[in-house]
Design an enzyme around this catalytic site. Structure first.
Site, PDB file in Angstrom:
ATOM      1  CG  ASN A   1       1.659  65.437   1.244  1.00 45.91           C
ATOM      2  OD1 ASN A   1       1.340  64.343   1.686  1.00 45.91           O
ATOM      3  ND2 ASN A   1       1.964  65.639  -0.031  1.00 45.91           N
TER       4      ASN A   1
ATOM      5  CG  ASP B   1      -1.679  71.423  -4.956  1.00 44.42           C
ATOM      6  OD1 ASP B   1      -1.841  70.537  -5.813  1.00 44.42           O
ATOM      7  OD2 ASP B   1      -2.446  71.595  -3.993  1.00 44.42           O
TER       8      ASP B   1
ATOM      9  CE  LYS C   1      22.473  71.228   5.689  1.00 42.54           C
ATOM     10  NZ  LYS C   1      23.221  70.771   6.840  1.00 42.54           N
TER      11      LYS C   1
ATOM     12  CG  PHE D   1      -8.610  59.636  -2.552  1.00 41.73           C
ATOM     13  CD1 PHE D   1      -8.865  58.803  -3.627  1.00 41.73           C
ATOM     14  CD2 PHE D   1      -8.665  59.109  -1.262  1.00 41.73           C
ATOM     15  CE1 PHE D   1      -9.171  57.460  -3.436  1.00 41.73           C
ATOM     16  CE2 PHE D   1      -8.971  57.765  -1.055  1.00 41.73           C
ATOM     17  CZ  PHE D   1      -9.226  56.946  -2.145  1.00 41.73           C
TER      18      PHE D   1
ATOM     19  CE  LYS E   1     -10.121  69.951  -3.806  1.00 44.52           C
ATOM     20  NZ  LYS E   1      -9.272  69.723  -2.649  1.00 44.52           N
TER      21      LYS E   1
ATOM     22  CE  LYS F   1      -8.388  68.727  -8.546  1.00 44.87           C
ATOM     23  NZ  LYS F   1      -6.953  68.497  -8.514  1.00 44.87           N
TER      24      LYS F   1
HETATM   25  N1  CTP Z   1      -4.198  65.994  -7.792  1.00 43.59           N
HETATM   26  C1  CTP Z   1      -3.437  65.745  -8.908  1.00 43.59           C
HETATM   27  N2  CTP Z   1      -2.451  66.615  -9.283  1.00 43.59           N
HETATM   28  C2  CTP Z   1      -2.197  67.716  -8.561  1.00 43.59           C
HETATM   29  C3  CTP Z   1      -2.964  67.984  -7.397  1.00 43.59           C
HETATM   30  C4  CTP Z   1      -3.963  67.098  -7.047  1.00 43.59           C
HETATM   31  O1  CTP Z   1      -3.679  64.746  -9.572  1.00 43.59           O
HETATM   32  N3  CTP Z   1      -1.210  68.526  -8.942  1.00 43.59           N
HETATM   33  C5  CTP Z   1      -5.253  65.045  -7.433  1.00 43.59           C
HETATM   34  C6  CTP Z   1      -5.021  64.319  -6.119  1.00 43.59           C
HETATM   35  O2  CTP Z   1      -4.346  63.099  -6.315  1.00 43.59           O
HETATM   36  C7  CTP Z   1      -6.429  64.079  -5.642  1.00 43.59           C
HETATM   37  C8  CTP Z   1      -7.228  65.230  -6.208  1.00 43.59           C
HETATM   38  O3  CTP Z   1      -6.426  65.762  -7.271  1.00 43.59           O
HETATM   39  O4  CTP Z   1      -6.990  62.902  -6.195  1.00 43.59           O
HETATM   40  C9  CTP Z   1      -7.520  66.312  -5.221  1.00 43.59           C
HETATM   41  O5  CTP Z   1      -6.301  66.757  -4.648  1.00 43.59           O
HETATM   42  P1  CTP Z   1      -6.258  68.087  -3.794  1.00 43.59           P
HETATM   43  O6  CTP Z   1      -4.861  68.366  -3.405  1.00 43.59           O
HETATM   44  O7  CTP Z   1      -7.296  68.001  -2.719  1.00 43.59           O
HETATM   45  O8  CTP Z   1      -6.793  69.103  -4.901  1.00 43.59           O
HETATM   46  P2  CTP Z   1      -6.224  70.446  -5.428  1.00 43.59           P
HETATM   47  O9  CTP Z   1      -6.478  70.503  -6.884  1.00 43.59           O
HETATM   48  O10 CTP Z   1      -4.830  70.638  -4.994  1.00 43.59           O
HETATM   49  O11 CTP Z   1      -7.241  71.482  -4.770  1.00 43.59           O
HETATM   50  P3  CTP Z   1      -7.056  72.519  -3.567  1.00 43.59           P
HETATM   51  O12 CTP Z   1      -5.627  72.877  -3.485  1.00 43.59           O
HETATM   52  O13 CTP Z   1      -7.934  73.650  -3.990  1.00 43.59           O
HETATM   53  O14 CTP Z   1      -7.592  71.849  -2.358  1.00 43.59           O
END
Ligand code: CTP
Length: 417
Positions: A215, A284, A294, A328, A342, A346
């Site tokens: 990302n 995610d 490869k 975040f 969130k 969370k």
């Molecule tokens: N986070 C985490 N572990 C994951 C995904 C996210 O600890 N597998 C944490 C990130 O470090 C951040 C927070 O969760 O502090 C929000 O991350 P975000 O990617 O916005 O949340 P998601 O749970 O992935 O929600 P969505 O995909 O619905 O936006």
């Protein structure tokens, strides 16, 4: 703690020696940088003898063999980066109209002005100059610019000036300058006793030995949080996915690549941690199968992905009493609604909400604007440098430690409950 005193050219330059002595009495490690004009008034040797450190007198070392004056040292352009990184405060006394103008306009043609640009430590200026220069619209405007950037100004006093005129422009009393330095540094020590675990950067999930899913996170916000927390006295553990950044000084760095590696690094250190800041952008999903060799181009390719574990949710599930957990969220639409969702989903104490659809802030930018979201409040932190923003976020996090006050009308609940 290390304090850098910048001395500019002016009659009051000799008073900087008194300031150095006074700061040392507070057990501060004082280093001195002199402008060229300052050396016309005081010898670098005076400050070298007082501090026990060489005095930096210029950006460039003309003959490559060190500066000419005893006790003086010219520094390379790399050294100002080092001095900028390691100092806990920069105090410029006396600050001339010329140096204030350079600071305000980002001119970096000598060591002191380059140091001002490169440091993220708090800056204090104690101007001293002729009354007309002090009152000139240009000086007023420059001071206003600097005040707007959180530079602390210790105003000069009124009285008889060396130029024969009477009015404002005389360097403030040493005590007033020392007080300003101490108040800035004390504020910076408010995280002593805390162990802060910060995650930063974007995790990567390999598709094959040469490609990965990743990302756009640069890690800048997480690194700024780590540096700010370290400067304010916390022990900091920085669990970082790959970034192009140099880690801050005096921080324990744990490099990771994948979400699973980050999860293990975080969970293994949770028992030492009092504050968790999850600034990392975590993958995610990861490919269900990782190719050993490869992947070759051959028509359409379908990837099968499986979800990774939610580290933040796991941290919340295993938190100890008194531990603060801050997430975040980078959102591209309906930021507040997604952030609120969130926060509740969370179970974090707060979410730092980042609307990355805004121009010039967010991913890879040096500036950012966020909303600090708790169950009762949505605090807008306007656009500023990420390093500065990190301090504001830390202020908000520390406020969570204090007993909750009765809500004022302006602190309208965002969750409606
Ligand atoms: N986070 C985490 N572990 C994951 C995904 C996210 O600890 N597998 C944490 C990130 O470090 C951040 C927070 O969760 O502090 C929000 O991350 P975000 O990617 O916005 O949340 P998601 O749970 O992935 O929600 P969505 O995909 O619905 O936006």
């Amino acid at each position: 703690m290390k304090v850098t005193v910048g001395v500019c050219g002016g009659i009051a330059a000799y008073k900087a020696a008194e300031l150095v002595r006074a700061l040392e009495k507070h057990a501060l490690d004082v280093h001195v940088v002199m402008t060229e004009a300052a050396q016309q008034f005081v010898q670098p040797l005076t400050f070298a003898a007082l501090t026990g450190h060489k005095v930096i007198t210029g950006l460039w070392d003309a003959d490559g063999s060190g500066a000419g004056e005893p006790g003086a040292e010219a520094a390379s352009s790399i050294e100002h980066m080092d001095a900028a990184q390691t100092t806990d405060a920069l105090v410029v006394a006396p600050a001339t109209a010329n140096t204030l103008a350079k600071f305000a306009h980002g001119i970096a043609d000598d060591f002191l002005s380059a140091l001002y640009l490169a440091t993220t430590a708090p800056v204090i200026v104690a101007p001293a100059m002729n009354v007309n220069m002090w009152e000139h619209a240009a000086t007023r405007a420059n001071l206003e610019t600097l005040a707007g950037r959180n530079v602390r100004i210790v105003s000069p006093e009124s009285g008889y000036l060396a130029c024969g005129m009477t009015g404002a422009g005389r360097l403030a009393e040493t005590e007033a300058i020392v007080d300003a330095v101490l108040s800035v540094l004390q504020h910076r020590n408010d995280l002593a006793g805390e162990t802060m675990l910060v995650t930063a950067g974007g995790t990567r999930e390999a598709l094959d030995p040469v490609r990965f899913l990743g990302n756009r996170s640069s890690g800048k916000m997480g690194y700024a949080m780590a540096e700010a927390a370290q400067r304010r006295g916390a022990r900091v553990i920085l669990v970082t996915a790959p970034t192009a950044l140099r880690p801050p000084a005096n921080v324990e760095v744990v490099p990771v690549v994948t979400t699973e590696e980050m999860r293990q690094a975080v969970m293994n250190r949770l028992d030492q941690t009092t504050i968790v800041i999850k600034a990392a952008a975590v993958a995610d999903y990861r490919p269900r199968v990782q190719a050993d060799q490869k992947l070759r181009r051959s028509g359409p390719l379908t990837l099968e992905l499986e979800p990774t574990q939610d580290i933040l949710a796991e941290v919340v599930a295993q938190r100890r009493a008194g531990m603060l957990v801050i997430g975040f969220a980078a959102e591209t639409q309906d930021a507040l609604a997604h952030g609120r969702d969130k926060l509740l989903r969370k179970g974090a104490d707060a979410i730092v909400l980042n609307d990355v659809s805004r121009e010039g802030v967010g991913f890879d930018a040096d500036r950012n604007a966020v909303t600090f979201l708790t169950r009762d409040r949505a605090m807008e932190l306007p656009e500023m440098r990420k390093r500065e923003l990190a301090d504001h976020i830390l202020d908000e996090i520390l406020a969570l430690r204090r007993p909750r006050k009765v809500l004022a009308e302006s602190d309208a609940p965002v969750s409606g409950d």
